[in-house]
Design an enzyme around this catalytic site. Sequence first.
Site, PDB file in Angstrom:
ATOM      1  N   PHE A 184       0.450  -0.987   0.104  1.00 36.29           N
ATOM      2  CA  PHE A 184       0.167  -0.039  -0.157  1.00 36.29           C
ATOM      3  C   PHE A 184       0.525   1.574   0.278  1.00 36.29           C
ATOM      4  CE2 PHE A 184       1.087  -0.543   4.944  1.00 36.29           C
ATOM      5  CZ  PHE A 184       1.141   0.773   4.743  1.00 36.29           C
TER       6      PHE A 184
ATOM      7  N   LYS B  16      -1.518  -8.473  -8.891  1.00 38.56           N
ATOM      8  CA  LYS B  16      -2.457  -8.087  -7.269  1.00 38.56           C
ATOM      9  C   LYS B  16      -1.957  -6.893  -6.620  1.00 38.56           C
ATOM     10  CE  LYS B  16      -2.531  -8.865  -3.442  1.00 38.56           C
ATOM     11  NZ  LYS B  16      -2.720  -7.887  -2.398  1.00 38.56           N
TER      12      LYS B  16
ATOM     13  N   GLU C  46      -5.735  -4.270  -1.704  1.00 36.45           N
ATOM     14  CA  GLU C  46      -6.269  -4.171  -1.403  1.00 36.45           C
ATOM     15  C   GLU C  46      -6.565  -2.714  -1.111  1.00 36.45           C
ATOM     16  OE1 GLU C  46      -5.135  -7.462   1.757  1.00 36.45           O
ATOM     17  OE2 GLU C  46      -4.459  -6.777  -0.107  1.00 36.45           O
ATOM     18  N   ARG C  47      -5.547  -2.300   0.200  1.00 29.82           N
ATOM     19  CA  ARG C  47      -5.656  -0.284   0.996  1.00 29.82           C
ATOM     20  C   ARG C  47      -5.839   0.277  -0.169  1.00 29.82           C
ATOM     21  NH1 ARG C  47      -2.021  -1.848   6.437  1.00 29.82           N
ATOM     22  NH2 ARG C  47      -3.418  -3.052   7.483  1.00 29.82           N
TER      23      ARG C  47
ATOM     24  N   SER D   9       5.666  -6.287   4.106  1.00 30.62           N
ATOM     25  CA  SER D   9       6.332  -7.106   5.511  1.00 30.62           C
ATOM     26  C   SER D   9       7.349  -8.520   5.324  1.00 30.62           C
ATOM     27  CB  SER D   9       5.160  -7.356   6.482  1.00 30.62           C
ATOM     28  OG  SER D   9       4.293  -8.440   6.240  1.00 30.62           O
TER      29      SER D   9
ATOM     30  N   SER E 272      11.429  -6.824   1.523  1.00 34.66           N
ATOM     31  CA  SER E 272      10.675  -6.666   2.594  1.00 34.66           C
ATOM     32  C   SER E 272      11.467  -5.770   3.930  1.00 34.66           C
ATOM     33  CB  SER E 272      11.564  -8.281   3.204  1.00 34.66           C
ATOM     34  OG  SER E 272      11.651  -9.047   5.044  1.00 34.66           O
TER      35      SER E 272
ATOM     36  N   CYS F 139      10.078   1.927   3.261  1.00 40.67           N
ATOM     37  CA  CYS F 139      11.001   0.550   4.236  1.00 40.67           C
ATOM     38  C   CYS F 139      12.003   1.106   4.126  1.00 40.67           C
ATOM     39  CB  CYS F 139      11.005  -0.955   2.811  1.00 40.67           C
ATOM     40  SG  CYS F 139      11.495  -0.623   1.276  1.00 40.67           S
TER      41      CYS F 139
ATOM     42  N   GLU G 161      10.291  -4.026  13.178  1.00 40.19           N
ATOM     43  CA  GLU G 161       9.818  -2.810  12.127  1.00 40.19           C
ATOM     44  C   GLU G 161       8.008  -2.204  12.678  1.00 40.19           C
ATOM     45  OE1 GLU G 161      10.040  -1.640   7.284  1.00 40.19           O
ATOM     46  OE2 GLU G 161       8.724  -3.739   8.607  1.00 40.19           O
TER      47      GLU G 161
END
Length: 487
Positions: A155, A179, A182-183, A232, A254, A287, A386
């Site tokens: 997101f 994909k 969804e946020r 994440s 990540s 990140c 994190e």
Amino acid sequence: MAVLKKSTELKNYINGEWVASNGKDTLEVPNPATGEILASVPISTKEDVDQAVKAANVAFKKWKNVPVPKRARILFKYHTLLTDQHEELAKLIVQENGKAFKEAYGEVQRGIECVEFASGAPTLIMGETLSGIAEEIDSEMFRYPLGVVGGITPFNFPMMVPLWMFPLAIACGNTFVLKPSERTPLLANRLVELFTEAGAPKGVLNVVHGAHDVVNGLLDHEDVKAISFVGSQPVAKYVYQRAAAEGKRVQALSGAKNHHIVMPDADMEKAAQHIISSTFGSAGQRCMACSAVVVVGDNDKFVNLLKKKADELTIGSGLEEDVLLTPVIRDSHREKVLGYIHKGVEEGASLIRDGRKEMDEIKEGTFLGPTIFDHVTPDMTIAKEEIFAPVLSLLRAEDLDGGLEYIRKSRYGNGATLYSKDAASVRKFREEADAGMLGINVGVPATMAFFPFSGWKDSFYGDLHVNGKDGVNFFTRKKMITSRFDF
């Protein structure tokens, strides 16, 4: 489409058409700053994934044979369309993600640069030849696409991260199933609209909205040859292990815990400004954000300067002028962050700037003010995990070696920065800092599209990173031809 006025029911994009999902469930997409519902996004099924992969597989049979210069011309057109819609796209990011307009505008620029890089496909995917590897024998290497590639994006950068993936993959001759988070699904749909307008054939780029079932559908599908993922750490590891077990290529970016070391000789004013921007820009939801500062020496003056600048930050909607700190993505995420703040206090860190007070002052949206802990130790939860929020941990060290030791002990290795004017310190940091992207007096040492985004340790799973030559190698496979001419 720059500013949505009413809720929109989103669809998937499969084989050049907007189609309703087979899933029965949907999620609302709110504006994080206001709570206004912008859209509802479908929670698609593996059946939807199968349809998209089938369309992409059929398209691949033709697309792989399209001359590389022709593919590049579509990307040139796409570059023009994105540039023309720069402000519209930035406003859309502000609405669904919540970040400040200036940062959203910069994200759009970074995405455009990825398309610019991919437009150089004729040069990027050239092979190699060597005449005379033996008597009357020559050898050649050609690059070929893999097939259908899947991309799973987060997101926090709804434009830049998808554009890390599909333009280069498609330029290399692959077809793509995206994909998006969804946020933040709205920007993804706009990207595919413009890509179609640029001339992309049906089935070359497909979008399937959803959650776990869509992710697993891509990871398990036998016709998906590679997976590119950003998210994440636990999910990245899961994606890597599951997709690799199916024999796919995987690049899984990540989490992070990026340390900034402030030496006594640094320009304190500039260092503080860079750290404040890096930590609290995008609400800390990136990140490459600074999340831990190592203060070298007895430097309470610098700590006080950081707190003063945090107190002066303008907090609000991303469309307001001079705003740096914007809302976190969802209330559920804010609640998780509040748990970290409580844990920091419980474990003995000194909370010198409590961002929870802004929650009482700003009733709308999912805001959290700048939060700073001092005298954090490496064993504390807030030092190790994190948090992905506007929360900063200050650690103390006697010298540069102490700061480097903090970085070495971190499970993550995305980025690190040194603030210093001393050449010897700079070189030592460059050689010994255990992270893949380093900054020297730079708040966010993220790389440009023509270099790899080079995370280390638990910040990356795979072998080939996104962008640059790594990206080209990831999205192509090599075929070697050895020819004899003395027959």
